[in-house]
Structure formats: structure tokens, C-alpha cells
Design an enzyme around this catalytic site. Structure first.
Site, PDB file in Angstrom:
ATOM      1  N   CYS A  77       0.854  -1.175   0.000  1.00 42.72           N
ATOM      2  CA  CYS A  77       0.000   0.000   0.000  1.00 42.72           C
ATOM      3  C   CYS A  77       0.899   1.237   0.000  1.00 42.72           C
ATOM      4  O   CYS A  77       2.113   1.135   0.114  1.00 42.72           O
ATOM      5  CB  CYS A  77      -0.896   0.028   1.243  1.00 42.72           C
ATOM      6  SG  CYS A  77      -2.075  -1.334   1.344  1.00 42.72           S
ATOM      7  N   LEU A  88      -4.001  -1.490  -1.282  1.00 47.04           N
ATOM      8  CA  LEU A  88      -4.011  -2.759  -1.998  1.00 47.04           C
ATOM      9  C   LEU A  88      -4.658  -3.757  -1.044  1.00 47.04           C
ATOM     10  O   LEU A  88      -4.093  -4.078   0.001  1.00 47.04           O
ATOM     11  CB  LEU A  88      -2.600  -3.207  -2.369  1.00 47.04           C
ATOM     12  CG  LEU A  88      -2.504  -4.550  -3.097  1.00 47.04           C
ATOM     13  CD1 LEU A  88      -3.163  -4.467  -4.470  1.00 47.04           C
ATOM     14  CD2 LEU A  88      -1.056  -4.996  -3.236  1.00 47.04           C
ATOM     15  N   GLU A 110       1.832  -6.099   6.579  1.00 46.22           N
ATOM     16  CA  GLU A 110       1.063  -7.283   6.970  1.00 46.22           C
ATOM     17  C   GLU A 110       1.651  -7.853   8.247  1.00 46.22           C
ATOM     18  O   GLU A 110       2.859  -8.079   8.344  1.00 46.22           O
ATOM     19  CB  GLU A 110       1.084  -8.333   5.863  1.00 46.22           C
ATOM     20  CG  GLU A 110       0.150  -9.502   6.118  1.00 46.22           C
ATOM     21  CD  GLU A 110       0.084 -10.458   4.936  1.00 46.22           C
ATOM     22  OE1 GLU A 110      -0.639 -11.466   5.051  1.00 46.22           O
ATOM     23  OE2 GLU A 110       0.735 -10.201   3.911  1.00 46.22           O
TER      24      GLU A 110
END
Length: 258
Positions: A2, A50, A77
Site C-alpha cells: 500500500c 491494496l 502485513e
């Protein structure tokens, strides 16, 4: 991946919404699924998403906590976010999504800077607390996710890529001679400098806290390599089995997505 960006104006002028939109669009390739901006007077965040975990609109960023007082723009993540979420729910935190992003923001509320010691993953994020008026930035241990920042002319500006930072009208495009010398000498820049004067790369394993009233940002190294001999000896077969176990666990953690 992202894209994240944002700024804090210490002189008191509000952050224009169109500036945040342009900063986001400059890194649209990092997250083409969604775009969002958030403003609170002299502070503004932008995000290009994303979608990986929780593909619904509940994962929209910048994301606020349940009291709408703490906001995050996040790239990365967390592989252990489900375990952390269980702990945070037991501590009384309420969740409105299935994202790891929301886990990060509640973990910061619960444990402060120490939350970074609990994270297993790769990330770069910015959190702003409207109560304390404090900005908190962090980058993962190995620096997988990029995060740049600068303080110029009463503006603290950050982003995943320098091109977003340069869109801010107070940021100079002057060349950093020291970084240029590093590049010509080593074919790389080995410090936290960049080719733009006053623009820095937040080092891996580092947290940054910025309080506009305090002036300069404060950097804290929360993790570094520890290279030391292991106590005790293992034979080749035991070492092989342990390596396979660790490798398999790391791969399994990283397969989690929607």
C-alpha cells in the site's frame, strides 16, 4: 503493498485536502484498490490501498479507532495479527473490521511503543493521537517497507515514496551533497540520507515520535541484530530439522490472505 503519506503543520495552518489527494495519487501504483484521506486541522493522512485482508469497505484507510480519536495509515502485513487480536479483545478493545490494520492501532493504544516488540511481520505506518497531538511512525525490523520523512519550514511530511513528499510546497528539492558522495563512492547510500537535502529514510527497526511543540522528531531503535554464539551443541540432523521447522512456519504465516 500500500502507499501512505501525510503531514503535520506546526505553524498552525490547516492541511489542504487537495494536497493529500495529490500525495496519494503520486503513489497510486502502490495501492490501486482504494484511496482515502483524513484531516484534523493541522494534521492530514493519505492512503492508497491494496486489499489483502478483509476486502470489504471496513478496511478503508486512513482508519480510526472506535472512539475516533486515534487514526492510522498503514502499509504492511502482520502475520500474528489473529493472536494479537485475541489478546486485545480480552483487554476490552472493540473491532469493526477483520483487518490487521485495526490490530495495529489497538495494539498501540494498549501497549504504546512496546507494541512493536509483539509484531511479527513487515510494515510501515503512521499513527496520530488527537488527544496527545502526537505523531508516531514505525518501520519493520528489516526495513522491508519504505518510509521517508522530512521537517522543513514548519511542516513534518512523510510518505512511502519521496515523490509524494516533494509535492508539499514547503519541501525543497535541493540536492544532498553528502548522499551524492556516498552514492558515487559506494554505488549506494548506506546512511539514512537521500539525494534530497533534508529528506531522510526512517531506518529499519526504528520508531519516530513527533510532537510539533517539541521541535525535532525523536528516533528510537526498538530492534537490532544480536549475533552471538548459541549455548550447547546440536548435531547436523537436529540443525537440519530445526531449520526446516522454522522455514515452514515462516512460509505458513505469510500465506494468510483473502
Amino acid at each position: 503493498m500500500c502507499g501512505i503519506a501525510g503531514c503535520v503543520h506546526t505553524a498552525g495552518e490547516p492541511v489542504p485536502e487537495d494536497l493529500l489527494i495529490r500525495m496519494a495519487k503520486a503513489i497510486e501504483h502502490r495501492g490501486p484498490d482504494d484511496c482515502g484521506v483524513w484531516r484534523h486541522g493541522t494534521v492530514g493522512f493519505a492512503h492508497q490501498r491494496l486489499s489483502i485482508i478483509d476486502l470489504s469497505t471496513a478496511g478503508h484507510q486512513p482508519m480510526l479507532n472506535e472512539s475516533d480519536k486515534v487514526v492510522i495509515t498503514y502499509n504492511g502485513e502482520l502475520y500474528n495479527y489473529l493472536e494479537l487480536k485475541e489478546q486485545l479483545v480480552e483487554a476490552g478493545h472493540q473491532f469493526r473490521s477483520q483487518t490487521d490494520t485495526e490490530v495495529v492501532i489497538h495494539a498501540y493504544e494498549e501497549w504504546g511503543v512496546a507494541c512493536l516488540q509483539r509484531f511479527n511481520g513487515h510494515f510501515a505506518f503512521a499513527i496520530y493521537d488527537t488527544g496527545t497531538r502526537r505523531l508516531f511512525l514505525a518501520r519493520d525490523r528489516f526495513g522491508v517497507k519504505p518510509l521517508y520523512y522530512t521537517v522543513q519550514q514548519g511542516a513534518f511530511v512523510f510518505a512511502s515514496e519521496i515523490k509524494s513528499i516533494l509535492l508539499h510546497p514547503e519541501v525543497s528539492r535541493g540536492v544532498c551533497v553528502e548522499a551524492l558522495n556516498e552514492y558515487f563512492t559506494f554505488q549506494n547510500i548506506l546512511s539514512d540520507r537521500t539525494l534530497f537535502e533534508g529528506v531522510y529514510l526512517l531506518p529499519p527497526g526504528t520508531a519516530l515520535t513527533f510532537d510539533g511543540a517539541a521541535g525535532a522528531p525523536r528516533l528510537e531503535k526498538y530492534w537490532d541484530f544480536r549475533i552471538q554464539a548459541e549455548s550447547g551443541l546440536v548435531d547436523e540432523r537436529e540443525a537440519e530439522e530445526e531449520l526446516y521447522r522454522l522455514f515452514e512456519r515462516a512460509v505458513q504465516r505469510q500465506l494468510m490472505s483473502d
